[in-house]
Design an enzyme around this catalytic site. Sequence first.
Site, mmCIF file in Angstrom:
data_model
loop_
_atom_site.group_PDB
_atom_site.id
_atom_site.type_symbol
_atom_site.label_atom_id
_atom_site.label_comp_id
_atom_site.label_asym_id
_atom_site.label_seq_id
_atom_site.Cartn_x
_atom_site.Cartn_y
_atom_site.Cartn_z
ATOM 1 N N PRO A 2 -2.207 -16.789 8.031
ATOM 2 C CA PRO A 2 -2.173 -18.242 7.796
ATOM 3 C C PRO A 2 -0.856 -18.686 7.166
ATOM 4 C CG PRO A 2 -3.739 -17.147 6.329
ATOM 5 C CD PRO A 2 -3.259 -16.122 7.288
ATOM 6 N N GLU A 3 -0.225 -19.663 7.794
ATOM 7 C CA GLU A 3 1.010 -20.217 7.235
ATOM 8 C C GLU A 3 0.706 -21.589 6.649
ATOM 9 O OE1 GLU A 3 4.737 -19.357 8.590
ATOM 10 O OE2 GLU A 3 4.164 -17.960 10.156
#
Length: 289
Positions: A2-3
């Site tokens: 996840p960014e």
Amino acid sequence: MPELPEVEVVKRSLERNILNLVIKKVKINDTNLRYKVDKIGLSKLIGKKITKVRRRSKFLIFEIGKTYRMLVHLGMTGKFFFIDKNDNKFKTSFYYFLNYKKDQKHDRVIFILNKKQKLIYNDVRKFGFIKIYSSSLITKSQHLMHLGPEPLEKNWNFLYLKKYIIGKKRLIKNILMDQKCVSGLGNIYVNEILFLSEVKPFRKATKLKNFEIEKIIKFSKKILKNSIKLGGSTIKDFSSENGKKGFFQQYFKVYGRENQKCSNADCNLTIKRMVISNRATFFCKKCQK
Ligand SMILES: [Zn+2]
């Protein structure tokens, strides 16, 4: 992994669902996350209300009562599930699918809230973590103290980046990945930003021209905003369906596209891949200068 946009969507989902709920009980199934889960710290949250959820870089900060803050990093595979009072399970972002059979064995920490609602922290690879701070000490956390500006805030701007790179011989890609320069830009987005800015990832930062710095600022904001919007819209109805929508790899212009045709219509080259500081790097030899 996840960014920033994925984490921002988690934050917005949680805001819609868990604000003002009280933590009734915390069930810890596994203490071996990146940092040992603080059982005593978590027990202090019982009986307290979740008043706010914030995001800083890729961290989530839960404000719990007046006294406590819970800092969460999702690592590689961390995710939150929300279980409503009818026992329906929902995802909170768009970077994963629900898998009713397999998920359960990776549920690490379960927060039981009012009306039998639950917030589940699930993490397959366990690189994520949960830490508890008092509200006065959270800003002094080693994880937050040295972070550069948020890319979507005004202090991430042309003058800031121009000053920051003076005399810096490091590669522009490494500079953008450095959380002290700007916080929350990960490998995928940095590849995309440099492609749209028409700057080769291995250029020395100090050699960038003004118009290139302008473009990097402009496209970093644009890509993140678009991704948040797109990701948010795919889970807007908070669907518990196991749909195929949501992953927007299909929208990446350069990341993961080695040997595929460049996405610029007037370019006939293929995308090249190289490794910079151990991270996969994709670029077009012609479109990026
Ligand atoms: Zn090209």
